[in-house]
Design a protein around this motif. Structure first.
Motif, mmCIF file in Angstrom:
data_model
loop_
_atom_site.group_PDB
_atom_site.id
_atom_site.type_symbol
_atom_site.label_atom_id
_atom_site.label_comp_id
_atom_site.label_asym_id
_atom_site.label_seq_id
_atom_site.Cartn_x
_atom_site.Cartn_y
_atom_site.Cartn_z
ATOM 1 N N ASP A 119 0.824 -1.150 0.097
ATOM 2 C CA ASP A 119 -0.022 0.013 -0.100
ATOM 3 C C ASP A 119 0.942 1.280 -0.043
ATOM 4 N N ARG A 122 0.630 3.751 2.869
ATOM 5 C CA ARG A 122 0.785 3.602 4.005
ATOM 6 C C ARG A 122 2.280 3.010 4.228
ATOM 7 N N ARG A 130 -3.216 9.357 3.726
ATOM 8 C CA ARG A 130 -3.570 8.306 2.628
ATOM 9 C C ARG A 130 -3.751 9.114 1.160
ATOM 10 N N ASN A 209 4.880 -2.102 7.938
ATOM 11 C CA ASN A 209 4.065 -2.472 6.796
ATOM 12 C C ASN A 209 5.141 -3.673 6.222
ATOM 13 N N ARG A 271 -2.521 -8.543 -0.617
ATOM 14 C CA ARG A 271 -2.735 -7.363 -1.489
ATOM 15 C C ARG A 271 -2.192 -7.872 -2.847
#
Length: 618
Positions: A119, A122, A130, A209, A271
């Motif tokens: 992402d 992020r 965002r 992340n 993802r």
């Protein structure tokens, strides 16, 4: 070559061509050179360097420690947040707004479709709303409206780094934040303050992340409790003191410690992404990866948001829990004026001063470090040594940054050009001329003094006339009087400096009167004795050393007080010679029948009254 385990992975693997048995990849010529180098026993692999460096002209910081490396990406009026052109890097909005890349034993962390699947709004280390969508303007300079991006480094190992950013020039949002990193060896300290937004959206700081293993089941432990490994799990976890994420390979575990026990939001997800959405010229193939993210929320339209956490690369869950139970890191301040932290085991204090105004950071409730301008400052105290590093992350200041440290030093042992040491005590003050410095770190080093109180190894007084051959070395007093023949007395003292290891900064003779004959003012003189070869039990008027140079004079104090004479130069000379210092004391004039003074000798029963040579050295 020996350390790189990624060759042959899907990222670097040779690619088959239309010709059977022929693959595209590394050139045959280069491959032959590499194989020959690997087979050469005369060539040994260099160890991985341990070094931290602020690349001030790039708004980048790189830390390399045993087992990991960490990279901070920043932006300013000098450096764009990202670059887009030729259809490349379509989603790069946040890559320069405080992203922190952690490299460890998981060498393929940022390979195998990472960029197509992570992402991009992020990214780890960012404070994000965002925002940022659509195709960027080719070759546009996406600048920070603020200058503060950079930091101070020290000893090639530690750094205090700061970024004062606004997203308005990148994504167009109102988000602003002051972000700090303190690179304290194997501890990466992150702290943010002044986080504000008016856009009505949630602002969060991405703690982690991380791309997970092929099954996506890397174990997350929070406060000692294992969290679900099922993909799709999410949870708001209150009062988190510590967390631990198991690595995909040995040596890739990561610990996290939270000084203020915030609510941490966890998400385990799969993802998918398409490479051509990242770079237009790439394939339209879809790739997938599993990720674990951790975030702290600063809320919707925060006005004074803050965060802090410590990343502990390579630590097991047990080691992380042990650190949380006995942390060596303390967040000293998170405000719009300064962000500061210290590491007690290493003696480090780092601070980012955000304003061009006088500001003091406290340690233990007491003033410790002050700056009158925007600056990154890092200090380290180790034994009797103090080192301080100062930098101007704005790269715009044309004068001096004035720094004050609430410590007293005996000497400035080194200072970079541009650093003026203004005082050593009662506090250390220095002015750092940062004009044209381009973000460079300026370092000064100081010594704290050790103090030794040396008792006399011999002392005695002598008397003239019929007493000229009499020894008075065993008496409890040293009598001083200038009078007619038979009544004159003077004293000798000897000190051994052999226990002093270092450079003498100051030395003073301390004498305490035990009895004074009159209250009328009297002056006494101290001289260097011409010889050290006298003995306490054999010294007399007739064999006493001749008088040398005058060391100092003083008015005789009252009983209960002391006379103190500076003998620094003579003590230093003695230390460089036979280590012995002999001093002769006598009255400056004949003050009459009651013009006598008795100083306590080393035989005096009151220890605190005995003669001393107080030496400060480093």
């Amino acid at each position: 070559m020996q350390r790189d385990t990624t060759f042959g992975s899907s990222y670097y693997a040779p690619v088959a061509t239309a010709v059977p048995g022929v693959y595209a990849g590394i050139g045959l010529y280069d491959l032959a050179l590499l194989k020959a180098l690997a087979a050469d026993n005369a060539v040994s692999a260099a160890a991985e360097p341990v070094k931290t460096h602020v690349f001030a002209s790039q708004d980048r910081v790189v830390q390399r420690e045993a087992g990991f490396a960490y990279d901070i990406a920043m932006f300013s009026k000098r450096i764009s947040s990202f670059e887009y052109g030729n259809g490349e890097n379509i989603k790069g909005w946040w890559t320069g707004m405080g992203t922190g890349w952690l490299y460890d034993a998981d060498q393929t962390q940022y390979m195998n479709g990472y960029w197509a699947t992570v992402d991009m709004s992020r990214l780890p280390g960012t404070t994000t709303d965002r925002s940022g969508s659509g195709t960027p303007v080719p070759w546009k300079d996406y600048e920070n409206v603020n200058d503060y991006a950079g930091g101070a480094e020290l000893d090639g190992r530690y750094a205090a780094v700061g970024l004062d950013f606004a997203a308005s020039g990148v994504t167009g949002s109102s988000l602003q934040a002051k972000k700090s990193w303190f690179l304290f060896g194997d501890k990466i300290v992150q702290a943010g303050s002044g986080i504000r937004s008016t856009d009505g959206v949630n602002v969060e700081t991405i703690i982690e992340n991380r791309k997970l293993n092929a099954s996506g089941n890397n174990l997350l432990t929070v406060n000692g409790v294992a969290k679900p490994t099922t993909l799709g799990w999410s949870e708001a976890m209150p009062s988190v003191q510590w967390a631990h994420l198991a690595g995909s390979v040995p040596g890739a575990d990561i610990g996290y410690w939270f000084p203020y026990a915030p609510t941490v939001y966890g998400l385990r997800e799969t993802r998918s992404g398409i490479w051509s959405q990242i770079n237009a010229g790439n394939t339209a193939d879809t790739v997938s990866n599993h990720f674990l993210s951790l975030a702290s929320y600063q809320g919707v339209s925060p006005a004074t948001g803050a965060y802090s956490q410590v990343i502990l690369p390579g630590r097991s869950a047990a080691q992380t829990a042990a650190f949380a139970a006995n942390p060596t890191v303390e967040i000293l301040e998170r405000s719009s004026a300064a962000t500061a932290a210290r590491e007690t085991a290493l003696g480090l204090v780092g601070a980012n001063f955000w304003q061009n105004a006088a500001k003091t950071v406290n340690v233990g409730g007491t003033a410790y470090l002050s700056s009158d301008r925007k600056a990154s400052v890092l200090t380290r105290e180790s034994g009797n040594d103090l080192a301080v590093s100062v930098a101007d992350p704005t790269q715009t200041q044309t004068g001096a940054i004035n720094i004050e440290i609430n410590r007293a030093a005996v000497a400035a042992v080194a200072a970079d050009a541009g650093v003026t040491v203004q005082q050593l005590s009662p506090t250390i003050k220095l002015a750092v001329d940062v004009a044209g410095s381009a973000g460079k770190s300026y370092v000064a080093r100081f010594k704290y003094g050790s103090t030794a109180s040396l008792g006399a190894v011999a002392d005695a007084y002598v008397r003239d006339g019929t007493y000229a051959n009499t020894n008075y070395g065993q008496t409890a007093t040293l009598t001083i009087k200038n009078d007619g023949v038979g009544y004159a007395r003077r004293a000798f003292l000897k000190f051994d400096l052999g226990a002093i290891a270092g450079t003498i900064v100051s030395a003073r003779l301390v004498l305490a009167p035990s009895s004074v004959g009159q209250t009328t003012a009297m002056t006494h003189n101290a001289y260097l004795a011409s010889s050290d070869s006298w003995g306490e039990t054999t010294l007399s008027w007739n064999n006493a050393p001749a008088v040398g140079s005058l060391l100092g004079s003083w008015s005789v104090p009252a009983v209960g007080s002391t006379a103190q004479i500076d003998v620094t130069n003579q003590a230093a000379a003695a230390l460089a010679g036979d280590k012995l210092l002999s001093i002769r004391v006598e009255a400056a004039a004949n003050y009459g029948a009651n013009g006598w003074v008795e100083y306590a000798a080393r035989e005096n029963g009151v220890t605190t009254a005995q003669p001393k040579l107080v030496v400060t050295y480093y």
